[in-house]
Design an enzyme around this catalytic site. Structure first.
Site, PDB file in Angstrom:
ATOM      1  N   SER A  25      28.211  35.197  32.048  1.00 25.31           N
ATOM      2  CA  SER A  25      27.263  35.541  30.974  1.00 25.31           C
ATOM      3  C   SER A  25      25.834  35.636  31.482  1.00 25.31           C
ATOM      4  O   SER A  25      25.308  34.689  32.065  1.00 25.31           O
ATOM      5  CB  SER A  25      27.291  34.468  29.878  1.00 25.31           C
ATOM      6  OG  SER A  25      28.567  34.358  29.333  1.00 25.31           O
ATOM      7  N   HIS A  56      28.193  40.511  28.499  1.00 26.79           N
ATOM      8  CA  HIS A  56      29.199  40.927  29.480  1.00 26.79           C
ATOM      9  C   HIS A  56      29.316  42.438  29.446  1.00 26.79           C
ATOM     10  O   HIS A  56      29.686  43.014  28.435  1.00 26.79           O
ATOM     11  CB  HIS A  56      30.555  40.293  29.157  1.00 26.79           C
ATOM     12  CG  HIS A  56      30.603  38.832  29.466  1.00 26.79           C
ATOM     13  ND1 HIS A  56      31.165  38.341  30.600  1.00 26.79           N
ATOM     14  CD2 HIS A  56      30.128  37.775  28.784  1.00 26.79           C
ATOM     15  CE1 HIS A  56      31.051  37.026  30.599  1.00 26.79           C
ATOM     16  NE2 HIS A  56      30.423  36.656  29.503  1.00 26.79           N
ATOM     17  N   TYR A  80      38.858  32.522  24.656  1.00 24.06           N
ATOM     18  CA  TYR A  80      38.347  32.394  23.283  1.00 24.06           C
ATOM     19  C   TYR A  80      38.243  33.739  22.560  1.00 24.06           C
ATOM     20  O   TYR A  80      38.106  33.785  21.346  1.00 24.06           O
ATOM     21  CB  TYR A  80      36.992  31.660  23.248  1.00 24.06           C
ATOM     22  CG  TYR A  80      35.838  32.375  23.908  1.00 24.06           C
ATOM     23  CD1 TYR A  80      35.270  33.517  23.360  1.00 24.06           C
ATOM     24  CD2 TYR A  80      35.302  31.885  25.088  1.00 24.06           C
ATOM     25  CE1 TYR A  80      34.220  34.167  23.967  1.00 24.06           C
ATOM     26  CE2 TYR A  80      34.246  32.520  25.714  1.00 24.06           C
ATOM     27  CZ  TYR A  80      33.707  33.666  25.146  1.00 24.06           C
ATOM     28  OH  TYR A  80      32.669  34.307  25.772  1.00 24.06           O
ATOM     29  N   GLU A  81      38.318  34.814  23.325  1.00 20.75           N
ATOM     30  CA  GLU A  81      38.322  36.131  22.682  1.00 20.75           C
ATOM     31  C   GLU A  81      39.697  36.455  22.102  1.00 20.75           C
ATOM     32  O   GLU A  81      39.858  37.471  21.430  1.00 20.75           O
ATOM     33  CB  GLU A  81      37.927  37.210  23.688  1.00 20.75           C
ATOM     34  CG  GLU A  81      36.483  37.093  24.153  1.00 20.75           C
ATOM     35  CD  GLU A  81      36.171  38.070  25.274  1.00 20.75           C
ATOM     36  OE1 GLU A  81      35.793  39.212  24.972  1.00 20.75           O
ATOM     37  OE2 GLU A  81      36.313  37.697  26.454  1.00 20.75           O
ATOM     38  N   MET A 206      33.592  27.747  29.459  1.00 20.17           N
ATOM     39  CA  MET A 206      34.750  28.329  28.754  1.00 20.17           C
ATOM     40  C   MET A 206      35.447  29.413  29.571  1.00 20.17           C
ATOM     41  O   MET A 206      36.088  30.295  29.006  1.00 20.17           O
ATOM     42  CB  MET A 206      34.287  28.923  27.414  1.00 20.17           C
ATOM     43  CG  MET A 206      33.551  27.961  26.516  1.00 20.17           C
ATOM     44  SD  MET A 206      32.890  28.809  25.066  1.00 20.17           S
ATOM     45  CE  MET A 206      31.765  27.548  24.416  1.00 20.17           C
ATOM     46  N   SER A 207      35.311  29.345  30.883  1.00 17.31           N
ATOM     47  CA  SER A 207      35.924  30.407  31.703  1.00 17.31           C
ATOM     48  C   SER A 207      36.455  29.820  33.000  1.00 17.31           C
ATOM     49  O   SER A 207      36.680  28.618  33.111  1.00 17.31           O
ATOM     50  CB  SER A 207      34.878  31.490  31.993  1.00 17.31           C
ATOM     51  OG  SER A 207      33.843  30.990  32.814  1.00 17.31           O
ATOM     52  N   HIS A 242      23.716  30.904  21.975  1.00 21.69           N
ATOM     53  CA  HIS A 242      24.123  31.848  23.019  1.00 21.69           C
ATOM     54  C   HIS A 242      22.928  32.620  23.574  1.00 21.69           C
ATOM     55  O   HIS A 242      22.909  32.978  24.760  1.00 21.69           O
ATOM     56  CB  HIS A 242      25.192  32.800  22.464  1.00 21.69           C
ATOM     57  CG  HIS A 242      25.831  33.669  23.506  1.00 21.69           C
ATOM     58  ND1 HIS A 242      26.460  33.156  24.628  1.00 21.69           N
ATOM     59  CD2 HIS A 242      25.940  35.017  23.623  1.00 21.69           C
ATOM     60  CE1 HIS A 242      26.915  34.154  25.371  1.00 21.69           C
ATOM     61  NE2 HIS A 242      26.610  35.302  24.782  1.00 21.69           N
TER      62      HIS A 242
HETATM   63  N1  HPA Z   1      29.497  24.415  26.742  1.00 27.56           N
HETATM   64  C1  HPA Z   1      30.503  25.238  27.028  1.00 27.56           C
HETATM   65  N2  HPA Z   1      30.316  26.429  27.587  1.00 27.56           N
HETATM   66  C2  HPA Z   1      29.065  26.790  27.889  1.00 27.56           C
HETATM   67  C3  HPA Z   1      27.971  25.973  27.610  1.00 27.56           C
HETATM   68  C4  HPA Z   1      28.206  24.710  27.004  1.00 27.56           C
HETATM   69  O1  HPA Z   1      27.289  23.920  26.720  1.00 27.56           O
HETATM   70  N3  HPA Z   1      26.851  26.649  28.017  1.00 27.56           N
HETATM   71  C5  HPA Z   1      27.278  27.821  28.539  1.00 27.56           C
HETATM   72  N4  HPA Z   1      28.616  27.917  28.457  1.00 27.56           N
END
Ligand code: HPA
Length: 272
Positions: A25, A56, A80-81, A206-207, A242
């Site tokens: 990201s 992205h 998550y998508e 998350m990746s 975000h």
């Molecule tokens: N948590 C989970 N995923 C993330 C975070 C977070 O604080 N920041 C960027 N990606």
């Protein structure tokens, strides 16, 4: 499907990179550094999931970094998508079929360890898979790798040493840390972050985890770097959004580009 995707890539470029890079990201800038570029939108590659997350870009860029061919994913699919674990790791499997043997993953992450701050880069030394799935579940693809792959050095120790030398030479603070992989898309609660800290996580995101498992399955060597885009929930008083994640990504972009520029040729030399 992997073979079809590989054929498409081979038809779009004469380059045959041994190194792949995944940009997380807000970290997409590195792709612009390449010359002799073939830019292939994900939608044009058979079977390739099309990323929907803001920040992205959604294209594979194959090009030369000076004289070194590299394949760069600007954007990646996430669980998550709603993508299945198999879809999330499809790109890594295609890159492997295309000839890539070393993967460098980058991601945006929340900082749990108190010695980190917004904008810090962390060399991932290990991960904890809390995504609730494993991309290797189901019948094993024996042609890709073993049923029970070893994960005791999922993030190549040697690559980490090379990365540390580069960071030192460029005066970049880059401590090692353990990455906790969550499903998302909600950020964690403060209680979850206390739990993650207790079990030994330094950063959370998350990746990456599924892709790294698939890469290890195929015997690829892996390096991964987190950009701490925010302090995790409850570590700082601030709420997480975000936009902030993307802004911090943009702020460290130049540092990350410099780092990758110096690092990738060394990984390549190491393979020779
Ligand atoms: N948590 C989970 N995923 C993330 C975070 C977070 O604080 N920041 C960027 N990606």
């Amino acid at each position: 499907m992997i073979a079809e995707a590989k054929s498409l890539l081979q038809s779009r470029t004469a380059l045959r990179p041994a190194i792949g890079v995944v940009l997380g990201s807000g970290l997409g800038a590195f792709a612009d550094e390449l010359s002799d570029r073939a830019e292939i939108p994900y939608a044009e590659i058979p079977g390739w999931p099309v990323s929907t997350a803001v920040g992205h870009a959604g294209k594979l860029v194959v090009g030369n970094l000076d004289a070194l061919p590299v394949a760069v994913m600007a954007g990646r699919p996430h669980l998550y998508e709603g993508y299945s674990p198999a879809q999330v790791v499809f790109p890594v499997r295609v890159l492997h079929a295309f000839g890539v043997r070393s993967m460098v993953f980058t991601n945006a992450a929340g900082g749990i360890n108190g010695s980190l701050e917004q904008g810090s880069l962390v060399l991932i030394s290990d991960h904890i898979n809390l995504q609730g799935s494993n991309p290797l579940a189901g019948p094993n693809e024996d042609l890709l790798g073993p049923r029970f792959p070893d994960m005791s050095e999922a993030y190549s120790r040697h690559y980490r040493e090379l990365a540390k030398s580069v960071a030192t030479e460029l005066c970049i603070f880059m401590p090692e840390g353990v990455y906790a992989g969550m499903l998302g898309p909600s950020y964690e609660t403060p209680a979850e972050i206390r739990f993650l800290r207790t079990i030994g996580a330094d950063v959370v995101g998350m990746s990456t985890v599924a892709e790294v498992i698939a890469a290890n399955h195929m015997g690829m060597k892996v390096l991964a770097v987190s950009c701490v885009t925010n302090m995790a929930a409850g570590i700082s008083e601030r709420k997480i959004n975000h936009d902030e994640v993307l802004e911090t990504g943009a702020a460290v972009r130049d540092t990350l580009v410099k780092f990758l520029r110096m690092l990738l040729p060394r990984l390549d030399r190491d393979e020779a």
